[in-house]
Design a protein around this motif. Structure first.
Motif, PDB file in Angstrom:
ATOM      1  N   GLN A  40      -1.124 -12.493  -3.663  1.00 29.50           N
ATOM      2  CA  GLN A  40      -0.932 -11.301  -2.650  1.00 29.50           C
ATOM      3  C   GLN A  40      -2.154 -10.788  -1.761  1.00 29.50           C
ATOM      4  O   GLN A  40      -1.915 -10.726  -0.817  1.00 29.50           O
ATOM      5  N   THR A  44      -2.743 -10.929   2.275  1.00 26.22           N
ATOM      6  CA  THR A  44      -3.325  -9.692   2.857  1.00 26.22           C
ATOM      7  C   THR A  44      -4.354 -10.142   3.855  1.00 26.22           C
ATOM      8  O   THR A  44      -4.505  -9.625   5.067  1.00 26.22           O
ATOM      9  N   ALA A 149       2.474  -4.268  -7.075  1.00 21.70           N
ATOM     10  CA  ALA A 149       2.624  -3.058  -5.969  1.00 21.70           C
ATOM     11  C   ALA A 149       1.473  -2.047  -6.247  1.00 21.70           C
ATOM     12  O   ALA A 149       1.051  -1.412  -5.165  1.00 21.70           O
ATOM     13  N   MET A 152      -1.793  -3.500  -5.317  1.00 18.23           N
ATOM     14  CA  MET A 152      -1.956  -3.606  -3.959  1.00 18.23           C
ATOM     15  C   MET A 152      -1.955  -2.522  -2.977  1.00 18.23           C
ATOM     16  O   MET A 152      -2.362  -2.454  -2.066  1.00 18.23           O
ATOM     17  N   GLY A 156      -4.779  -3.228  -0.791  1.00 16.08           N
ATOM     18  CA  GLY A 156      -4.261  -3.581   0.618  1.00 16.08           C
ATOM     19  C   GLY A 156      -4.973  -2.630   1.774  1.00 16.08           C
ATOM     20  O   GLY A 156      -5.488  -2.974   2.673  1.00 16.08           O
ATOM     21  N   PRO A 308       1.463  -1.739   1.910  1.00 13.56           N
ATOM     22  CA  PRO A 308       1.390  -1.663   0.345  1.00 13.56           C
ATOM     23  C   PRO A 308       2.165  -0.530  -0.257  1.00 13.56           C
ATOM     24  O   PRO A 308       2.886  -0.391  -0.890  1.00 13.56           O
ATOM     25  N   ARG A 311       5.813  -1.055  -0.032  1.00 13.37           N
ATOM     26  CA  ARG A 311       6.478  -1.890  -1.100  1.00 13.37           C
ATOM     27  C   ARG A 311       6.121  -1.123  -2.222  1.00 13.37           C
ATOM     28  O   ARG A 311       7.201  -1.242  -3.260  1.00 13.37           O
TER      29      ARG A 311
END
Length: 534
Positions: A40, A44, A149, A152, A156, A308, A311
């Motif tokens: 992930q 990104t 999630a 991130m 992110g 993110p 998500r």
């Protein structure tokens, strides 16, 4: 007096460690979660690199400058590799969640195997089915998908903001400034989602339990022409579950809508500020005197900043469902036996059983008839003072929970009774009306489902009686004439009396006709004394 052996000792559920589904799932998730997070993060970083190279290429192209082919190639390569990294991440996530759900299901299965049979039988069938099929997947989605999630959502946006700082730290500050507001909405909406998820889980558990019970008792429902009423009850439960599911989805959509609102608002503000700066209509620090590619870079990075969060909002219901599923698993697998009613009078009982004859245990419901029967069989840990039990001897047990193997009616009756001729099987089955049962077509060749799932309680009782008649062992029968019509109950009484002429038959019963025919009666009507009459 018969020699009574010590009753078998079962493991005490209270001595086992508490089953913690969430802790076990997190331990199982560690290897797969690490790989998933790495992919992930790589994805990104590649998407941010693609945004930078694409913005520079488009900016130069729009401004009429020359576009370096290597820059275009780099953008295409970064886009392709980021897509491959995303595909690999999805595959790793699916594999990791499958490993967690499989491992959790195995641990739950071992826990069920360790339970005493009496405690296992007391668990709601519907809850066990739901817990073994649905809950491991929901917990796996929590510890893999939702956990990734969450990580991130921190990493992110941080990477996106740092990228923006190379062009305009003011633009990065504008995006970061809206983050606390979104987190506040997450907290408010999250509480509502958790409540809805708990309600949904309870509704599904009730629906599954009712459905499993109706399937088990389907022959009885059909015999009493109650299909319409039972279908209506199931329909109402289904509507309740559908309503709770729609309520959960409605809040989840609201949560996603909040993210989209803030993302759209932020991008619109950035676009307005950048546009004013390019048109020289306003001088805004960090948004004026920027090259076109820099403005494009800011506008391309802004969606990556909010991705993110989006998500995470999509996975927020997975958190609520996963926590509810973990709690349901813990409640089910940490079930403790219901405390039995104290019956000190049974502990003082001194009872000598004859070698043959009919012994009837009578008394009101809850007086201890079934408990006394289990103690005679050695199934209860506490024995009776001076009692002459049957533990250690081969017995034939008759009750509504008697074991029924999958196969034919003949195989069920002959189970554990030794080799039997078909004539003897037909005599035993015919004596209690099994061959004339319209819901068991085919006579001895009638098909029985695994565990006797297609049998009513009365049919299961009669199979156990027929098996006991052929086995030649002492018989312990718990309410052997319950759930039977008058003619069938009379046939069972005759069979039990016939068996008592050559062996011991002990029955716990409310049937006055059966107890009246007994050679010995044990009356548990009074709490402080037991009457034994010949």
């Amino acid at each position: 007096m018969r020699k009574r052996s010590a009753p078998p000792q079962y493991p005490d559920p209270a001595s086992r460690g508490a089953f913690q589904a969430l802790t076990a799932a997190r331990r199982l998730a560690k290897p797969g979660l690490r790989g998933f997070l790495v992919l992930q993060l790589v994805r990104t970083a590649l998407r941010l690199g693609f945004a930078a190279t694409a913005a520079m290429a488009v900016g130069r192209l729009v401004m009429g400058g020359s576009v370096d082919p290597e820059l275009l190639a780099a953008a295409m390569v970064l886009l392709a590799v980021s897509c491959l990294a995303g595909l690999a991440a999805d595959r790793v996530q699916a594999s990791a969640e499958n490993a967690v759900s499989t491992g959790l299901r195995e641990l739950a299965g071992k826990r069920l195997d360790e339970m005493p049979a009496k405690l296992l039988q007391s668990l709601p069938v519907g809850s066990v089915i739901v817990s073994m099929q649905r809950h491991p997947e929901q917990v796996a989605a929590l510890v893999i998908g939702h956990r990734a999630a969450t990580v991130m959502m921190a990493a992110g946006p941080l990477l996106a903001a740092l990228s923006l700082c190379f062009v305009s730290w003011q633009a990065a500050l504008l995006l970061v400034g809206l983050t606390p507001v979104m987190v506040l909405f997450f907290a408010l909406v999250g509480n509502a989602i958790r409540r809805r998820a708990d309600a949904q889980e309870r509704a599904f558990g009730r629906l599954a339990g009712q459905f499993a019970d109706r399937i088990r008792t389907l022959p009885t429902i059909l015999a009493n022409h109650a299909m319409v009423g039972e279908a209506a009850k199931l329909a109402r439960r289904l509507e309740d579950y559908a309503g709770s599911t729609i309520g959960l989805l409605r809040i989840a959509f609201v949560n996603a809508g909040i993210i989209d609102f803030f993302a759209s608002l932020s991008i619109a503000l950035l676009a307005v500020f950048l546009g004013l700066g390019h048109l020289k209509l306003a001088t805004i620090p960090g948004f004026s005197n920027l090259e076109l590619w820099q403005s494009l870079f800011i506008l391309m990075i802004a969606p990556e900043y909010f991705a993110p969060f989006r998500r995470f909002s999509e996975q927020y219901h997975a958190k609520a469902e996963g926590l509810a599923a973990a709690a349901a698993l813990d409640r089910l697998l940490d079930a403790k036996p219901v405390a039995a009613k104290a019956l000190p009078v049974l502990d003082r009982l001194a009872l000598s059983l004859p070698a043959q004859g009919l012994v009837a245990i009578v008394g009101p419901s809850g007086s201890g008839k079934s408990t006394l029967l289990r103690r005679l069989a050695g199934l209860e840990q506490r024995g009776m003072s001076g009692a002459d039990g049957l533990a250690g001897e081969e017995i034939a047990w008759v009750s509504t929970d008697s074991f029924v193997p999958e196969g034919t009616l003949a195989e069920a009756i002959a189970w554990n009774a030794g080799a039997m001729t078909r004539d003897r099987l037909e005599d035993a089955a015919g004596a209690i009306g099994l061959l004339d049962d319209a819901l068991l077509p085919g006579g001895l060749d009638a098909r029985l489902d695994k565990g006797g799932a297609n049998l009513s309680g009365g049919q299961r009782l009669r199979i156990a009686v027929a098996r006991a008649a052929l086995a030649g062992r002492a018989v312990l029968a718990d309410e052997p004439t319950a759930k039977l019509d008058r003619e069938t109950a009379e046939a069972v009484r005759r069979t039990l009396l016939a068996m008592s002429r050559s062996r011991l038959v002990v029955v716990a019963t409310h049937d006055r006709d059966l107890s009246a025919a007994a050679d010995l009666t044990v009356d548990l009507t009074h709490d402080d004394a037991i009457e034994v009459a010949a």
